[in-house]
Motif scaffolding. Structure first.
Motif, mmCIF file in Angstrom:
data_model
loop_
_atom_site.group_PDB
_atom_site.id
_atom_site.type_symbol
_atom_site.label_atom_id
_atom_site.label_comp_id
_atom_site.label_asym_id
_atom_site.label_seq_id
_atom_site.Cartn_x
_atom_site.Cartn_y
_atom_site.Cartn_z
ATOM 1 N N PHE A 164 -18.226 -13.710 17.667
ATOM 2 C CA PHE A 164 -19.538 -14.378 17.702
ATOM 3 C C PHE A 164 -20.553 -13.361 18.209
ATOM 4 N N VAL A 165 -21.544 -13.042 17.363
ATOM 5 C CA VAL A 165 -22.542 -12.042 17.738
ATOM 6 C C VAL A 165 -23.930 -12.604 17.426
ATOM 7 N N ALA A 166 -24.754 -12.678 18.454
ATOM 8 C CA ALA A 166 -26.081 -13.278 18.257
ATOM 9 C C ALA A 166 -27.147 -12.515 19.024
ATOM 10 N N ARG A 167 -28.404 -12.711 18.574
ATOM 11 C CA ARG A 167 -29.518 -12.135 19.325
ATOM 12 C C ARG A 167 -30.575 -13.220 19.500
ATOM 13 N N ALA A 168 -31.124 -13.259 20.710
ATOM 14 C CA ALA A 168 -32.180 -14.227 20.991
ATOM 15 C C ALA A 168 -33.362 -13.496 21.620
ATOM 16 N N ILE A 180 -27.328 -20.197 22.959
ATOM 17 C CA ILE A 180 -26.437 -20.213 24.140
ATOM 18 C C ILE A 180 -25.430 -21.358 24.009
ATOM 19 N N LYS A 181 -25.892 -22.513 23.549
ATOM 20 C CA LYS A 181 -24.974 -23.646 23.379
ATOM 21 C C LYS A 181 -23.860 -23.301 22.389
ATOM 22 N N GLN A 182 -24.252 -22.643 21.309
ATOM 23 C CA GLN A 182 -23.237 -22.265 20.311
ATOM 24 C C GLN A 182 -22.271 -21.222 20.870
ATOM 25 N N ALA A 183 -22.811 -20.310 21.684
ATOM 26 C CA ALA A 183 -21.959 -19.267 22.275
ATOM 27 C C ALA A 183 -20.939 -19.905 23.218
ATOM 28 N N ILE A 184 -21.384 -20.866 24.006
ATOM 29 C CA ILE A 184 -20.479 -21.515 24.965
ATOM 30 C C ILE A 184 -19.407 -22.316 24.234
ATOM 31 N N THR A 185 -19.779 -22.965 23.168
ATOM 32 C CA THR A 185 -18.791 -23.803 22.463
ATOM 33 C C THR A 185 -17.936 -22.996 21.484
ATOM 34 N N ALA A 190 -18.099 -14.536 22.829
ATOM 35 C CA ALA A 190 -19.392 -14.734 22.178
ATOM 36 C C ALA A 190 -20.455 -13.898 22.875
ATOM 37 N N LEU A 191 -20.999 -12.929 22.139
ATOM 38 C CA LEU A 191 -22.060 -12.094 22.707
ATOM 39 C C LEU A 191 -23.426 -12.629 22.297
ATOM 40 N N VAL A 192 -24.286 -12.845 23.309
ATOM 41 C CA VAL A 192 -25.688 -13.141 23.007
ATOM 42 C C VAL A 192 -26.541 -12.073 23.694
ATOM 43 N N ASP A 193 -27.120 -11.220 22.874
ATOM 44 C CA ASP A 193 -28.022 -10.188 23.398
ATOM 45 C C ASP A 193 -29.409 -10.821 23.416
ATOM 46 N N ILE A 194 -29.969 -10.958 24.626
ATOM 47 C CA ILE A 194 -31.242 -11.696 24.741
ATOM 48 C C ILE A 194 -32.385 -10.736 25.093
ATOM 49 N N PHE A 195 -33.258 -10.529 24.111
ATOM 50 C CA PHE A 195 -34.437 -9.693 24.363
ATOM 51 C C PHE A 195 -35.368 -10.416 25.327
ATOM 52 N N HIS A 196 -35.932 -9.641 26.240
ATOM 53 C CA HIS A 196 -36.980 -10.228 27.081
ATOM 54 C C HIS A 196 -37.801 -9.111 27.679
ATOM 55 N N PRO A 197 -39.067 -9.347 27.942
ATOM 56 C CA PRO A 197 -39.902 -8.268 28.473
ATOM 57 C C PRO A 197 -39.698 -8.046 29.970
ATOM 58 N N LEU A 241 -33.210 -12.274 14.657
ATOM 59 C CA LEU A 241 -32.906 -13.240 15.712
ATOM 60 C C LEU A 241 -32.064 -14.377 15.133
ATOM 61 N N GLY A 242 -31.051 -14.786 15.897
ATOM 62 C CA GLY A 242 -30.171 -15.865 15.443
ATOM 63 C C GLY A 242 -28.719 -15.428 15.562
#
Lengths: 283, 562
Positions: A164-168, A180-185, A190-197, A241-242
């Motif tokens: 599971f590879v995602a970017r938010a 995040i919900k999909q990553a947990i389930t 499950a990797l979620v790379d979350i961009f933020h400033p 993203l997604g």
């Protein structure tokens, strides 16, 4: 619905306007919407501003050492698979100091969600380059500009078989929550790379930059297509993203452990038999 | 030194020396007391490895330097063993395996024995079994038992392999019987039934006895054997085994397992432990227990990977930044390797501190006989509590121990932090809380001393000379005091090397002469005695060439200072 918010007001150590605030809201809402009990959830984190997250959520946590959230998380999940386990931290924590664990835990495929706050800079230590910093970005240490190629977490994860590879982007909290919900389930790593400033130390990759350089995967995007996911991950001009990729039905680390082959009871709840040990000492 | 015969087998790695060792030790143990150890080169094939099997009619726990019967399996072995050969040594080997000039120089006697030639009709791989038979023949061991052992070892392969091995054994046995005059140790009339074991298995059994159900490690000699042992017990004892990507991950995993309610172990050597040091500090700060088996080998860095030393005591005592309590056990014999390892898990659980089991290559790779011991059921009792809402992981208490909850057991939340934290586990920068928490952690020392693993005094209680040792020097020092004619000498075997209890001081007060014997170059225990108990030693006897002390050697070196 359980409340993951504290009753008293928190003294949060993030700068005003920090992307971490939005991620926190997304995570809390995700946990609540999944109807998880705080006692059944553990967040393992390392060091850095992002890694302070569990401090600000009313949940079990192990806030350990820089880069070491993953080995702790994997052990927690393996010792008690009934728990929902999240490993959380920043780009320096997870891809720099913890790079070796990042690589090898993808290979293990533990059933954990791995949330990485990626702001392309070291915030807590005042603005040095991170593994994901853009080339030529000037910092107090990289005075002539970053010379190294930026690390590509999504491509690395895909190449190692992440399921599971995602970017938010924290600027889209509703989407971040859903991912995040999909990553947990998701059953497996499950990797979620979350961009933020980072509003204080990264003047290049600011809110506007992320808005301009990211785009949404189309509604008909096929997340089961590995080659397409790799193509998206390798595009470092435009950031998709997604959920880039998901593969279901892969056995998880815990499922493959011999201790769980014929017995689902978490090892932490099993009785120990000293007589059997004594037999090892008999003639 | 006790009357004994030392049999040395020398060959290259891959020749099957360890199989002969296991066969011989098991069959000798039926009729004699036995202790065996190895000297192995750091390579997979070739080189020159030796196995020393020492046989006696009294209990022994150590090896001796000089060789009585030497069996050479390859040609280039002799030069390396030269210093251990005396004019009483009887050598068996292929014609020409020792240069005539060398033989003349050391005055040893030589007998031709070509096991490969004898094995010709069965195949070269049976040379080992012939040698087993030959030595069993010299010693007139119980042939039926030996044949039975062969059967048990090979019965999974095929009947033919069992039969051929038994035939090869008999060929060797009959030939060996021509040399029975070389062996003059009395066999035991009614041998006490003793368990034959090596140190590695003893630590592994101790871990299971301590309730160990999780092990994460990165392989490193000589600590790997414990990982392998537990890996074989996965199914029978519900042990979760993971080979970590590095030592850093290994100890973080172990700490994660304890946080969740498991009893985790990491096994490593000094070099691997060096990488675990940050996690030791994490265990200290988060008060999450952990148990680490540190199998010492000579350092620094890669050092001598397959040899022995006791030079990581300082590392164990001081590992980690900041100040926090810990315990270091140093078993010196098989019984303690089991019992102290078992206790390590209990102490770690009860006091929520890191506990180290400090062994070394010599203890782990040596085989000996063990007395029957009783495993303590109380060591399996967890001190985990069911939490209630509002649970505080770091509640301030008088003895420093906060009730420990685990996630998912009870309605409370378990919040653990590597930052300084308040009672609830929340980060704090309060100077006052910092002091309260630091004091709370350090208060555990008193409890740790209450659980002090008592030192053992061996020899005359009316001594004026006290020899002090820890860990694997136990065997040589015990044998020294047991056979020493000077009754004013005793040996203090220190099993818990940290923290040291002040009641040890009475042992030192009685002595006019204190001699510490250690397998290192700087006298690490002697230094610790000074720091912890203000004891000044009169002599340090040190050895650090990669070999253990031998009984004959230690006697000679003690005589020099007595």
């Amino acid at each position: 619905m359980k409340n993951f918010e504290f009753e008293q007001e928190l003294d949060i150590a993030w700068c005003p306007g920090c992307g971490n605030f939005n991620i926190r809201t997304s995570l809390i809402e995700a946990l609540q919407e999944l109807e998880l009990e705080p006692e059944q959830v553990v967040i393992s984190s390392g060091i850095g501003q992002a890694a302070k997250m569990p401090q600000y959520i009313d949940v079990n946590y192990f806030n350990g050492l820089h880069g070491r959230a993953l080995p702790v998380a994997v052990a927690i999940k393996a010792a008690n698979p009934d728990l929902t386990v999240i490993a959380e931290g920043g780009d320096g924590d997870m891809y720099g100091e913890g790079g070796n664990h990042f690589i090898h835990n993808i290979r293990r495929n533990p059933n954990i969600a791995h949330l990485v706050h990626n702001n392309m800079v070291y915030g807590l230590t005042k603005g040095q380059a991170s593994p994901t910093s853009k080339k030529s970005m000037q910092t107090p240490v990289q005075t002539s500009g970053v010379a190294n190629e930026p690390f590509n977490p999504l491509a690395v994860a895909l190449s190692l078989g992440a399921t599971f590879v995602a970017r938010a982007f924290s600027g889209y909290p509703e989407q971040t929550k859903e991912i995040i919900k999909q990553a947990i389930t998701h059953e497996g790593y499950a990797l979620v790379d979350i961009f933020h400033p980072c509003v204080t130390f990264n003047k290049i990759n600011n809110f506007k930059w992320y808005k301009n350089n990211c785009y949404q995967l189309s509604a008909d995007y096929n997340r089961n297509d590995f080659n397409m996911a790799m193509e998206k991950a390798l595009d470092v001009e435009h950031f998709a993203l997604g959920v880039l990729y998901q593969k279901q039905g892969q056995p998880t680390f815990e499922q493959q452990l011999p201790v769980y082959q014929n017995n689902q009871q978490p090892i932490v709840h099993r009785k120990r038999d000293l007589d059997k040990v004594s037999e090892l000492l008999s003639l | 030194m006790k009357e004994s015969i030392s049999i040395v087998l020398s060959g290259e790695a891959g020749q099957g020396l360890q199989t002969i060792e296991e066969f011989l030790v098991a069959s000798i143990a039926k009729e004699y007391y036995v202790f065996s150890t190895k000297d192995v080169m750091s390579r997979i094939r070739g080189g020159n490895n030796t196995v020393q099997i020492r046989v006696a009619s009294e209990k022994i726990y150590a090896s001796k330097q000089t060789i009585d019967l030497l069996f050479l399996l390859n040609d280039d072995a002799f030069e390396r063993l030269r210093t251990k050969v005396t004019k009483g040594t009887v050598i068996f080997g292929k014609k020409g395996s020792v240069k005539a000039s060398m033989l003349e120089e050391c005055e040893a006697s030589f007998n031709e024995l070509d096991v490969e030639e004898l094995a010709k009709e069965y195949g070269k791989i049976y040379a080992n079994t012939i040698l087993y038979g030959f030595i069993a023949g010299i010693m007139q061991l119980n042939k039926d038992f030996c044949l039975q052992q062969i059967k048990e070892k090979f019965q999974n392969k095929s009947d033919k392999i069992v039969e051929t091995n038994q035939k090869a054994f008999t060929v060797g046995f009959e030939k060996g019987q021509q040399y029975t005059d070389l062996f003059n140790i009395k066999s035991l009339v009614n041998p006490a039934p003793l368990k034959v074991l090596d140190g590695t298995n003893a630590v592994g059994i101790g871990a299971l006895a301590g309730g160990c159900n999780f092990i994460a490690s990165y392989p490193m000699s000589p600590g790997t054997g414990v990982l392998t042992f537990l890996a074989k017990k996965v199914k029978d004892f519900d042990v979760l085994v993971e080979q970590a990507e590095d030592e850093i991950a290994a100890l973080n995993m172990v700490i994660g397992s304890w946080y969740t309610g498991a009893r985790g172990l990491a096994t490593t050597s000094g070099g691997g432990f060096a990488l675990m040091v940050e996690a030791v500090s994490l265990s200290g700060m988060t008060e999450t227990p952990c148990v680490v088996h540190i199998a010492q080998r000579p350092g620094p860095a890669t050092g001598l990977p397959t040899r022995t030393e006791q030079a990581d005591l300082n590392l164990a005592v001081y590992a980690g930044h900041g100040e926090f309590p810990r315990v270091v056990f140093a078993p010196g014999n098989l019984e303690d390797a089991v019992l102290l390892t078992q206790k390590a898990f209990y102490i770690a659980d009860k006091y929520q501190v890191p506990v180290f089991i400090l062994t070394d290559q010599y203890l782990l790779d040596s085989m000996g006989q063990m007395e029957g011991i009783t495993l303590d059921e109380t060591y399996l009792q967890d001190s985990i509590i069911e939490t209630e809402s509002g649970y505080k992981r770091y509640q301030l208490t008088e003895n420093g121990i906060s009730p420990r909850g685990i996630p998912g057991f009870g309605s409370g939340l378990v919040k653990v932090d590597s930052d300084e934290h308040d009672e609830a586990g929340q980060i704090t920068e309060s100077f006052e809380v910092r002091v309260q928490m630091n004091d709370k952690r350090l208060r555990k020392r008193a409890g740790l001393l209450e659980s002090f693993a008592e030192a053992e005094l061996i020899g005359n209680a009316d001594y004026n000379t006290l020899i002090v040792g820890w860990g694997s020097t136990y065997g040589v020092l015990k044998e020294y005091v047991e056979t020493n004619t000077d009754s004013g000498v005793a040996f203090l075997y220190v099993k818990q090397v940290y923290p040291l209890h002040e009641k040890l001081s009475t042992y030192f007060e009685q002595a006019d002469n204190i001699i510490v014997v250690e397998n290192n170059a700087t006298g690490q225990l002697a230094n610790l005695l000074k720091i912890e108990l203000n004891v000044s030693v009169n002599h340090s006897i040190l050895k650090y060439n990669g070999e253990p002390f031998f009984v004959d050697e230690v006697a000679q070196r003690l005589q020099e200072v007595l």
